[in-house]
Design a protein around this motif. Structure first.
Motif, mmCIF file in Angstrom:
data_model
loop_
_atom_site.group_PDB
_atom_site.id
_atom_site.type_symbol
_atom_site.label_atom_id
_atom_site.label_comp_id
_atom_site.label_asym_id
_atom_site.label_seq_id
_atom_site.Cartn_x
_atom_site.Cartn_y
_atom_site.Cartn_z
ATOM 1 N N LYS A 797 -3.980 110.910 94.159
ATOM 2 C CA LYS A 797 -3.630 111.074 92.813
ATOM 3 C C LYS A 797 -2.321 110.445 92.292
ATOM 4 C CE LYS A 797 -6.108 115.411 92.166
ATOM 5 N NZ LYS A 797 -6.040 116.772 92.211
ATOM 6 N N ALA A 798 -2.058 109.675 91.106
ATOM 7 C CA ALA A 798 -0.942 108.987 91.046
ATOM 8 C C ALA A 798 0.178 110.000 90.847
ATOM 9 C CB ALA A 798 -1.091 108.000 89.868
ATOM 10 N N PRO A 799 1.306 109.809 91.128
ATOM 11 C CA PRO A 799 2.224 110.836 90.982
ATOM 12 C C PRO A 799 2.868 110.601 89.523
ATOM 13 C CG PRO A 799 3.042 109.012 92.244
ATOM 14 C CD PRO A 799 1.716 108.721 92.138
ATOM 15 N N GLN A 800 3.479 111.553 89.195
ATOM 16 C CA GLN A 800 3.822 111.655 87.629
ATOM 17 C C GLN A 800 4.995 110.482 87.559
ATOM 18 O OE1 GLN A 800 5.773 115.420 87.453
ATOM 19 N NE2 GLN A 800 8.012 114.557 88.160
ATOM 20 N N ALA A 801 5.012 109.978 86.244
ATOM 21 C CA ALA A 801 5.890 108.915 85.866
ATOM 22 C C ALA A 801 7.011 109.654 85.480
ATOM 23 C CB ALA A 801 5.275 108.449 84.445
ATOM 24 N N PRO A 802 8.421 108.777 85.769
ATOM 25 C CA PRO A 802 9.746 109.182 85.505
ATOM 26 C C PRO A 802 9.750 110.178 84.085
ATOM 27 C CG PRO A 802 9.658 107.184 86.605
ATOM 28 C CD PRO A 802 8.183 107.335 86.192
ATOM 29 N N LEU A 803 10.597 111.305 84.213
ATOM 30 C CA LEU A 803 10.530 111.846 82.922
ATOM 31 C C LEU A 803 11.392 111.103 81.939
ATOM 32 C CD1 LEU A 803 11.752 115.147 84.604
ATOM 33 C CD2 LEU A 803 9.460 114.619 83.721
ATOM 34 N N ALA A 804 10.778 111.154 80.671
ATOM 35 C CA ALA A 804 11.204 110.358 79.353
ATOM 36 C C ALA A 804 12.687 110.768 78.958
ATOM 37 C CB ALA A 804 10.241 110.232 78.411
ATOM 38 N N ASP A 805 13.085 112.060 79.292
ATOM 39 C CA ASP A 805 14.197 112.526 78.752
ATOM 40 C C ASP A 805 15.511 112.343 79.477
ATOM 41 O OD1 ASP A 805 13.861 114.265 80.987
ATOM 42 O OD2 ASP A 805 13.556 116.064 79.857
ATOM 43 N N GLY A 806 15.368 111.384 80.775
ATOM 44 C CA GLY A 806 16.543 111.194 81.380
ATOM 45 C C GLY A 806 16.726 112.035 82.642
ATOM 46 N N ARG A 807 15.880 113.190 82.869
ATOM 47 C CA ARG A 807 16.184 114.196 83.837
ATOM 48 C C ARG A 807 15.496 113.360 85.069
ATOM 49 N NH1 ARG A 807 13.429 119.580 82.773
ATOM 50 N NH2 ARG A 807 12.179 118.191 81.707
ATOM 51 N N LEU A 808 15.966 113.770 86.253
ATOM 52 C CA LEU A 808 15.187 113.093 87.496
ATOM 53 C C LEU A 808 14.700 114.613 88.190
ATOM 54 C CD1 LEU A 808 18.033 111.025 88.978
ATOM 55 C CD2 LEU A 808 16.023 110.321 87.408
ATOM 56 N N THR A 809 13.637 114.157 89.163
ATOM 57 C CA THR A 809 12.690 115.147 89.828
ATOM 58 C C THR A 809 13.649 115.308 91.351
ATOM 59 O OG1 THR A 809 10.812 114.801 88.909
ATOM 60 C CG2 THR A 809 10.904 115.917 91.076
ATOM 61 N N VAL A 810 14.064 116.557 91.635
ATOM 62 C CA VAL A 810 14.852 116.753 92.822
ATOM 63 C C VAL A 810 13.999 117.001 93.999
ATOM 64 C CG1 VAL A 810 15.607 118.985 92.432
ATOM 65 C CG2 VAL A 810 17.022 117.735 93.798
ATOM 66 N N MET A 811 14.594 116.662 95.259
ATOM 67 C CA MET A 811 13.789 117.004 96.627
ATOM 68 C C MET A 811 15.121 117.391 97.463
ATOM 69 S SD MET A 811 10.456 114.835 97.402
ATOM 70 C CE MET A 811 9.162 114.927 96.196
ATOM 71 N N THR A 812 15.122 118.365 98.241
ATOM 72 C CA THR A 812 16.265 118.714 98.869
ATOM 73 C C THR A 812 16.174 118.744 100.272
ATOM 74 O OG1 THR A 812 15.766 120.905 98.598
ATOM 75 C CG2 THR A 812 17.100 120.338 96.922
ATOM 76 N N ALA A 813 17.143 118.556 100.955
ATOM 77 C CA ALA A 813 17.357 118.731 102.600
ATOM 78 C C ALA A 813 18.516 119.162 102.932
ATOM 79 C CB ALA A 813 16.900 117.317 102.995
ATOM 80 N N LEU A 814 18.477 120.007 104.015
ATOM 81 C CA LEU A 814 19.735 120.438 104.649
ATOM 82 C C LEU A 814 20.125 119.374 105.618
ATOM 83 C CD1 LEU A 814 19.177 124.493 104.927
ATOM 84 C CD2 LEU A 814 20.601 123.258 103.234
ATOM 85 N N MET A 815 21.292 119.085 105.756
ATOM 86 C CA MET A 815 21.890 118.178 106.742
ATOM 87 C C MET A 815 22.923 118.589 107.514
ATOM 88 S SD MET A 815 19.615 115.507 106.615
ATOM 89 C CE MET A 815 20.637 114.066 106.988
ATOM 90 N N ALA A 867 15.540 105.252 97.589
ATOM 91 C CA ALA A 867 15.158 106.243 96.749
ATOM 92 C C ALA A 867 14.068 105.757 95.816
ATOM 93 C CB ALA A 867 16.440 106.909 96.042
ATOM 94 N N ALA A 868 13.416 106.868 95.468
ATOM 95 C CA ALA A 868 12.331 106.489 94.555
ATOM 96 C C ALA A 868 12.609 106.650 93.100
ATOM 97 C CB ALA A 868 11.172 107.660 94.797
ATOM 98 N N ARG A 869 12.155 105.756 92.392
ATOM 99 C CA ARG A 869 12.382 105.720 90.815
ATOM 100 C C ARG A 869 12.009 106.954 90.138
ATOM 101 N NH1 ARG A 869 14.156 105.473 86.462
ATOM 102 N NH2 ARG A 869 13.855 103.936 84.922
ATOM 103 N N GLY A 870 12.948 107.496 89.458
ATOM 104 C CA GLY A 870 12.688 108.949 89.013
ATOM 105 C C GLY A 870 13.139 110.289 89.653
#
Length: 916
Positions: A797-815, A867-870
């Motif tokens: 399924k196609a992932p969601q398009a980048p948010l229109a309000d300027g927010r980004l979707t975060v993914m985290t990792a401990l390093m 990094a992925a767009r959005g």
């Protein structure tokens, strides 16, 4: 004579006959019959080293004095451990050791009369004394010197004058006390596999230091504490408990911090307070190993200053102390006018199986609702369905040894090094030994950087990556045809599903080069069998069922399931997340995973409990919160989960909790949720409770009470049972956890043969079919739970398009930080795509405030096309400053909350001038 006995080697040690397996060392054979051979460099967790030579012995018909820690036994061997020549050699070696260590007290007969504040009357210049050493009466060299009746060494001693390392928040170093035994260096390499500490300098000046000549964090330290555990003297010690002295009492229990299920030994002082934690050498899972959370994250957790010691009831807007009877009455009244769909119950995946069973029974018998869920955030609600339909169940099919010993490991969304550190360390070592590691993950994790092949996909394209791998397996006829023919059905289903994933399309969709996908497929096919590890950490909403189905198909195609070294293994985050599911703390199943709408599954429970059960599936936590916002769910009982509001902020938790008519909280500390509650019932911690935990490999282990709960705090099972009795319910008259366990074993088939005696040493992996059953280390060895494995349809399924309000979707990792390899400089890093950086007017190095649902996290921008767009890939530093915050996980700490969030929407705002 049995075959095993016939393989034993017979030898004699100091006139005592010993029978041991081949390969046993002389030192180990002597220990087996209680003969003590002194040693300093030997440790049972480490490879034989033979450096200190303190353990030398004489062996008949052999020249010289071999080191007993490195010498294997042989048939008929005659060993003498304490001859005059051996004693002289050891005394000479003791002189050498003492020349490396302050020994004014070690060689003084008056030391037993001295106190820490006394002045040495024998030699006033002696200031580095045993009585002011943090290891006093815990020091192996001290005990050995007393046994030897050691005297002043003629070799002299010169103070090294090395500055103390005391800036680390967890570990203190005083290398002036180091005897250069090498244990810490070997533990760092052999146990953790990171080489953060090494020998530095050479010759007579050899000493222990960091591999990068900087701080521990800069050298890649994981803060596991293995160096602390093996150090025989006071050179490396725990910071917080260094002056607590020897433990007056020790006890063994299970770590509450993650699903590995490490067995820990806790030391208590004269007041019954835990002062330090040591991983248990006999622990079946960890085998004497621990991580930072287990080693250093227990004492403050149990003895928090915010511990609740009395029930609280809200009166005139304030929480005030109450008696248990008053508080239970108030809680019962809160639920008296709300039942069925109006009630929601949230369980803690750190509670015992017994607590969880009683809680779900209360929900279904008293509150008449299936709105019960737990909060293991690594495991999205719909993830199991694709796997369960394929295999007949959705549990880890193997055990930790399979992951460690696999020839090829495929990790999808899973970062074992951060989320299950003890197992991650073994994977790290396995990769160093030649294990092939394939990682499918859009984040820059340690697992990814260690991998043989990193398939860095765009978020939301995991299904396409897996489909591409299976396309190669089918096109190149690399699948396990014999396994598929004998044990599987509906092969045409996977052929049809995979047809959509030609590699050119997959590369365009995922951003992963098709050559990498081809290599991954061939490595999986070459393994016999491969091992698959899956976590929902990077799943986007709506994608998890298809990912699970694709993984199940891949496991069947490659013959991974039911064989040692293979498996399909779903990872969890919390210590008893598996137990919470097994005990029925889910809205779609009864204890033992029986379907709610299955009359045959409900009948045993209704017969024992004497009441018809609701059959309509209930709400998961996020759905409960939505119902509360809408006003249809009016009352909640929350056990543990003190940071529920922060963790579920993205699901409108704040508004939902404000909308409730009644909130009852059972917790061990005055958490954020407790402050919001109408009634607060104080619970015992894991260290104050008897019962059992079930780790992610289905291992049921004994949780033991090691100290008394503070004040009036009670075990959660007792609290819920008394709450049920206040409502007039029958069948809750439990007197001890064993009463609850008996009910569990009578109703949950997979736990049928479980007893506390049976799991006392090492635990058992379910299903346990009877009292004499040894458990089931590997599921589906002959047949699947549903008969034959069934291939499942899946689609990308196609992932969601980048948010229109300027927010980004975060993914985290401990390093972790390693100078020259991963340069975090004790900072959080936010990786963003150049187009996103331009739109937000951000440049490399900018300090930004990441506005998350859980709070604000500061991070430095790294602009990269990887990094992925959005999206923003947020690497949370595990540097010198971070561990205490991560370990204690205080309410409202956004870094701690973010570490458990699967995905969330965030805003980035510039916080300061660019950092040079």
């Amino acid at each position: 004579m049995t075959q095993q006995q016939s393989k034993l080697v017979t030898l004699t040690v100091d006139g005592v006959e010993v029978k041991v397996p081949p390969g046993t060392t002389i030192l180990e054979a002597a220990k087996q019959v209680g003969i003590n051979i002194p040693y300093l460099c030997y440790h049972p967790m480490l490879k034989p080293y033979g450096a200190c030579r303190m353990c030398v012995v004489e062996v008949e018909k052999q020249r010289g004095q071999p080191a007993s820690c490195t010498s294997p036994v042989s048939e008929g061997m005659m060993v003498k451990t304490n001859t005059p020549d051996v004693q002289k050699t050891r005394n000479d070696i003791m002189d050498l050791v003492l020349s490396e260590h302050p020994h004014g007290c070690l060689t003084c007969w008056r030391v037993i009369h001295c106190g820490p504040e006394d002045i040495c009357l024998r030699n006033v210049s002696v200031i580095d004394r045993c009585v002011i050493c943090p290891k006093n009466y815990r020091c192996e060299l001290q005990f050995m010197a007393w046994d030897f009746k050691a005297k002043d060494t003629p070799l002299g001693y010169h103070y090294r004058n090395i500055p103390l390392w005391n800036k680390n928040p967890l570990i203190d170093h005083d290398m002036n006390l180091c005897i250069v035994c090498g244990r810490c260096v070997r533990a760092c390499n052999e146990i953790e596999g990171v080489d953060a500490i090494v020998f530095i300098q050479r010759g007579g000046r050899t000493i222990v230091g960091t591999s990068q000549a900087g701080s521990l964090a800069e050298s890649g330290c994981t803060f596991c504490g293995a160096c602390v555990d093996v150090c025989p003297v006071g050179a490396i010690v725990e910071k917080d408990s260094k002056w607590a002295g020897p433990a007056r009492r020790t006890a063994t229990t299970i770590c509450p911090h993650c699903p590995v299920g490490c067995q820990l030994g806790v030391g208590l002082d004269k007041d019954g307070k835990i002062i330090r934690v040591m991983p248990d050498l006999d622990g079946p899972v960890n085998r004497g190993h621990a991580c930072a959370w287990g080693k250093f994250g227990i004492v403050d957790y149990v003895h928090s200053k915010d511990r609740l010691t009395t029930p609280l009831v809200r009166k005139d807007g304030q929480l005030v102390p109450a008696t248990w009877d008053e508080a239970l009455e108030a809680a019962a009244r809160a639920f008296a006018s709300h039942t069925g769909s109006e009630v929601g119950v949230v369980a803690s995946p750190r509670s015992t199986n017994e607590d969880l069973f009683v809680l779900q029974k209360w929900a279904r018998v008293v509150a008449l609702t299936n709105n019960i869920d737990h909060t293991d955030h690594m495991f999205l609600p719909s993830s199991p369905q694709g796997i369960s339909r394929a295999l007949g169940g959705a549990q880890m099919t193997g055990n930790w040894q399979d992951i460690e010993k696999a020839t090829c490991l495929l990790a999808v969304g899973a970062d074992l090094m951060a989320d299950q550190p003890v197992i991650g360390a073994r994977v790290r070592k396995a990769v160093q030994r030649g294990q092939k590691l394939i990682v499918v993950d859009p984040r820059r994790t340690e697992s990814a950087l260690l991998s043989t092949v990193w398939l860095r996909n765009r978020p939301g394209t995991e299904v396409a990556v897996l489909g591409g791998i299976m396309r190669v397996l089918l096109d190149e006829r690399l699948w396990n045809a014999a396994y598929v023919e004998q044990r599987c059905e509906d092969f045409a289903v996977v052929q049809k599903a995979v047809a959509a994933f030609d590699l050119d399309t997959v590369e365009k969709t995922t951003g992963v080069p098709k050559a990498h996908i081809e290599l991954a497929a061939r490595l999986l096919a070459k393994a016999s069998p491969p091992c698959i590890v899956y976590s929902a950490r990077t799943n986007l909403p709506g994608h998890d069922t298809d990912i699970a189905a694709a993984l199940a198909d891949m496991a069947l195609l490659t013959g991974a399931i039911g064989r040692p070294g293979g498996g399909l293994n779903i990872m969890r985050r919390e210590a008893n997340g598996q137990g919470a599911t097994d005990m029925g703390c889910v809205p779609i199943a009864l204890p033992g995973s029986g379907h709610l709408d299955d009359v045959a599954a409900r009948t045993p429970f209704e017969r024992v409990w004497g009441k018809a059960l609701p059959s309509q599936p209930g709400f998961f936590v996020r759905d409960m919160l939505a119902a509360a916002r809408q006003g249809s769910l009016k009352a909640m009982l929350v056990v543990g989960n003190g940071d529920l509001a922060a963790r579920y902020a993205a699901y409108g938790a704040e508004e939902a909790l404000r909308s409730l008519k009644a909130l009852v909280v059972v917790d061990m500390a005055m958490t954020d949720m407790a402050r919001r509650a109408d009634v607060v019932l104080p619970a015992a911690s894991f260290a104050e409770a008897d019962g059992s935990y079930t780790n992610v490999e289905r291992r049921i282990q004994r949780l033991r009470k090691v100290l008394d709960a503070p004040g009036q705090a009670k075990p959660a099972w007792w609290i819920i049972a008394k709450l049920a009795e206040k409502a007039g319910a029958q069948g809750f008259d439990y007197h001890a956890p064993v009463d609850v366990l008996k009910e569990i074993t009578g109703l949950v088939p997979t736990y049928e043969g479980v007893t506390y005696a049976g799991i006392e040493r090492g635990g058992l992996q379910w299903p346990v079919a009877g009292a004499r059953h040894a458990g089931t280390p590997i599921l589906h060895t002959e047949t699947f739970s549903r008969g034959k494995g069934r291939f499942q349809p899946f689609q990308h399924k196609a992932p969601q398009a980048p948010l229109a309000d300027g927010r980004l979707t975060v993914m985290t990792a401990l390093m972790r930080e390693i100078a020259g390899v991963r340069e975090l400089k004790h900072r959080n890093l936010a990786e963003v795509h150049p187009e996103d950086a331009a739109a937000l007017k951000l440049v490399e190095g900018d300090l930004v405030a990441v506005q998350t649902p859980a709070g604000v996290v500061e991070a430095h921008i790294r602009v990269t096309a990887e990094a992925a767009r959005g999206y923003v890939m947020l690497s949370l530093s595990m540097g010198d400053v971070e561990p205490p915050a991560i370990l204690s996980q205080p309410v409202g700490n956004p870094a701690a909350a973010l570490a458990d969030i699967v995905v969330a929407h965030v805003a980035l705002e510039k916080a300061a001038a660019p950092v040079v």
